[in-house]
Design a protein around this motif. Structure first.
Motif, PDB file in Angstrom:
ATOM      1  N   LYS A   1       0.785  -0.994  -0.102  1.00  0.00           N
ATOM      2  CA  LYS A   1      -0.188   0.082  -0.020  1.00  0.00           C
ATOM      3  C   LYS A   1       0.979   1.342  -0.144  1.00  0.00           C
ATOM      4  CE  LYS A   1      -3.909  -2.070   2.409  1.00  0.00           C
ATOM      5  NZ  LYS A   1      -4.982  -2.021   3.411  1.00  0.00           N
TER       6      LYS A   1
ATOM      7  N   SER B   1       3.962   1.711  -1.369  1.00  0.00           N
ATOM      8  CA  SER B   1       4.418   1.949  -2.691  1.00  0.00           C
ATOM      9  C   SER B   1       3.383   2.276  -3.630  1.00  0.00           C
ATOM     10  CB  SER B   1       4.981   0.401  -3.139  1.00  0.00           C
ATOM     11  OG  SER B   1       5.402   0.705  -4.602  1.00  0.00           O
ATOM     12  N   ALA B   2       2.331   2.055  -3.594  1.00  0.00           N
ATOM     13  CA  ALA B   2       0.964   2.423  -4.543  1.00  0.00           C
ATOM     14  C   ALA B   2       0.904   3.974  -4.179  1.00  0.00           C
ATOM     15  CB  ALA B   2      -0.025   1.685  -4.490  1.00  0.00           C
ATOM     16  N   THR B   3       1.042   4.340  -2.916  1.00  0.00           N
ATOM     17  CA  THR B   3       0.640   5.716  -2.613  1.00  0.00           C
ATOM     18  C   THR B   3       1.668   6.380  -3.059  1.00  0.00           C
ATOM     19  OG1 THR B   3      -0.586   4.973  -0.541  1.00  0.00           O
ATOM     20  CG2 THR B   3       0.194   6.986  -0.583  1.00  0.00           C
TER      21      THR B   3
ATOM     22  N   GLU C   1       3.483   6.088  -5.922  1.00  0.00           N
ATOM     23  CA  GLU C   1       3.465   6.129  -7.189  1.00  0.00           C
ATOM     24  C   GLU C   1       2.437   7.049  -7.491  1.00  0.00           C
ATOM     25  OE1 GLU C   1       3.139   1.932  -8.690  1.00  0.00           O
ATOM     26  OE2 GLU C   1       5.062   1.652  -8.230  1.00  0.00           O
ATOM     27  N   LEU C   2       1.227   6.977  -6.775  1.00  0.00           N
ATOM     28  CA  LEU C   2       0.067   7.941  -7.001  1.00  0.00           C
ATOM     29  C   LEU C   2       0.701   9.258  -6.746  1.00  0.00           C
ATOM     30  CD1 LEU C   2      -2.664   8.008  -7.963  1.00  0.00           C
ATOM     31  CD2 LEU C   2      -3.350   7.542  -5.599  1.00  0.00           C
TER      32      LEU C   2
END
Length: 446
Positions: free
Chosen positions: A10, A12-14, A16-17
């Motif tokens: 979670k 890492s996705a945050t 990237e976003l």
């Protein structure tokens, strides 16, 4: 074990976003910047286009103004100087004042026993003013008045038309008597022309003439009445002249002949006489007296050559009188002369079948002394024939001419006239004697 891994994914996705959102924000800002720059570029382009259009309009206006100025300049008269202002305008118009002034002085010396007046004399030989110019369509004009001798006399009054080598003259002008007579008094080699030209009454007359010049040939002819001061009468004449004027290397040659016929009204008279070499004396030692005449026939021959500083010329003229009673006499006159310029580069002018203006190679005012010329002449006149004894005159003359500029001239002449059968007898009844004459002239023309 599963819970930490899920939490790490979670995070890492945050990240990237967030990075994508930051990149989008950057791109959006860049797009806004580019749009701003594009708006500015378009504004500049519009301004440049407007400036270019304005510049183009200005250039067109300037071109139109220049064309208008050139057209105006083309229409404006131009002024040149040829002794006097020559004004030339578009369409073939021109105008030039013209004139000449010749003042003579000197001495004559005749045998005292003849009882003839001699000694010092002087006069304004010629004082002329006039105008000349061109008119559109090939037409031209010339008008001149002479004020010498406290008298007013019309010399030239001509309307002309020219087309190529053809020229038509209408009015008072010379009637083609020969080289000596047709050469202007501004350019003759002695103060006076050859004796026969005055003795035989050569003068301008009112008439119509045509001349054609092509290559080396000049043909002239016309019909005339009388001098304008003697009109109106029924006298008339037909006159013609042909000239061949080739060049051989540096030598200008001249050969010509003329023929003249005059018809006089019934009861007319003629008289042939001549002064001794100069005009300011009124004495004439040869004179036929008054002769009844129905007409005159004259014919002349002429030749000349110019090579550098040297020139030679000769003419002969025969004048036959058609008398109502008795034999018809034929009188003769002629001359031969040579001349040479002492100044380098100078030569006698020649144009259109006559001698022309001398233009010094080194004139005064431009570091030179002008042109200096010496001339020698033998002049003969015979007024004896068919029982008429008018006398014979053999003249030996020398002249020195200084031409400081194109339009000024000073002359010094000496002549010895040897007479036979003179009309005035000396002591013992002698009619063969000599008369000396000396004269000087100051001249300006324009």
């Amino acid at each position: 074990m599963a819970t930490p891994v899920l939490a790490q994914g979670k995070d890492s996705a945050t990240d990237e976003l967030a990075a994508l959102r930051a990149e989008l924000a950057r791109l959006s800002a860049r797009v806004d910047q580019l749009e701003t720059e594009l708006d500015q570029a378009e504004t500049k382009a519009e301004a440049a286009t407007a400036a270019a259009a304005a510049a183009s309009q200005s250039a067109a206006s300037a071109s139109e103004s220049a064309a208008a100025a050139q057209a105006s300049a083309d229409k404006a008269p131009s002024i040149k100087f040829k002794g006097a202002p020559l004004i030339e305008a578009a369409g073939g118009w021109s105008f030039k004042p013209r004139g000449r002034l010749q003042y003579d002085a000197g001495f004559t010396n005749a045998p005292g026993s003849t009882g003839r007046e001699d000694g010092f004399g002087n006069e304004v030989r010629r004082a002329r003013l006039g105008v000349e110019g061109d008119i559109p369509g090939g037409f031209g004009y010339k008008f001149e008045i002479d004020f010498a001798g406290n008298e007013t006399e019309i010399t030239d009054a001509i309307l002309t038309y020219e087309d190529g080598g053809l020229k038509v003259n209408v009015g008072q002008h010379n009637n083609f008597q020969g080289l000596e007579e047709l050469t202007s008094s501004r350019f003759i080699s002695m103060m006076e022309r050859a004796a026969y030209t005055d003795a035989f009454g050569f003068e301008r007359r009112v008439g119509t003439s045509v001349q054609y010049s092509g290559g080396n040939v000049l043909v002239q002819g016309g019909l005339f009445t009388d001098n304008i001061s003697d009109l109106s009468n029924k006298n008339w004449s037909a006159d013609g002249r042909v000239v061949f004027m080739p060049k051989m290397g540096d030598t200008q040659l001249h050969f010509g002949g003329s023929l003249h016929f005059t018809d006089l009204v019934g009861g007319s008279t003629v008289r042939y006489r001549q002064r001794p070499f100069v005009h300011f004396t009124g004495e004439r030692f040869i004179n036929t007296g008054t002769l009844g005449a129905d007409g005159e026939t004259g014919y002349g021959l002429e030749a000349a050559a110019i090579n550098g500083p040297f020139h030679a010329a000769a003419e002969g003229y025969w004048q036959k009188v058609d008398m109502p009673i008795g034999d018809d006499p034929t009188f003769f006159g002629g001359y031969a002369e040579v001349g040479y310029f002492l100044t380098g580069g100078d030569s006698r002018g020649y144009k259109g079948g006559t001698f022309d203006r001398v233009k010094p190679a080194n004139p005064v005012g431009a570091g030179g002394i002008g042109a200096i010329q010496l001339n020698l002449r033998y002049d003969y006149l015979d007024l004896n024939d068919a029982g008429i004894v008018g006398g014979q005159q053999s003249g030996f003359g020398v002249s020195m001419i200084w031409t400081p500029t194109d339009y000024t001239r000073f002359m010094m002449n000496y002549g010895k006239m040897s007479y036979d059968d003179a009309v005035y007898a000396a002591s013992g009844g002698d009619t063969s004697y000599d008369v000396d004459a000396f004269g000087v002239r100051a001249q300006v023309d324009f």
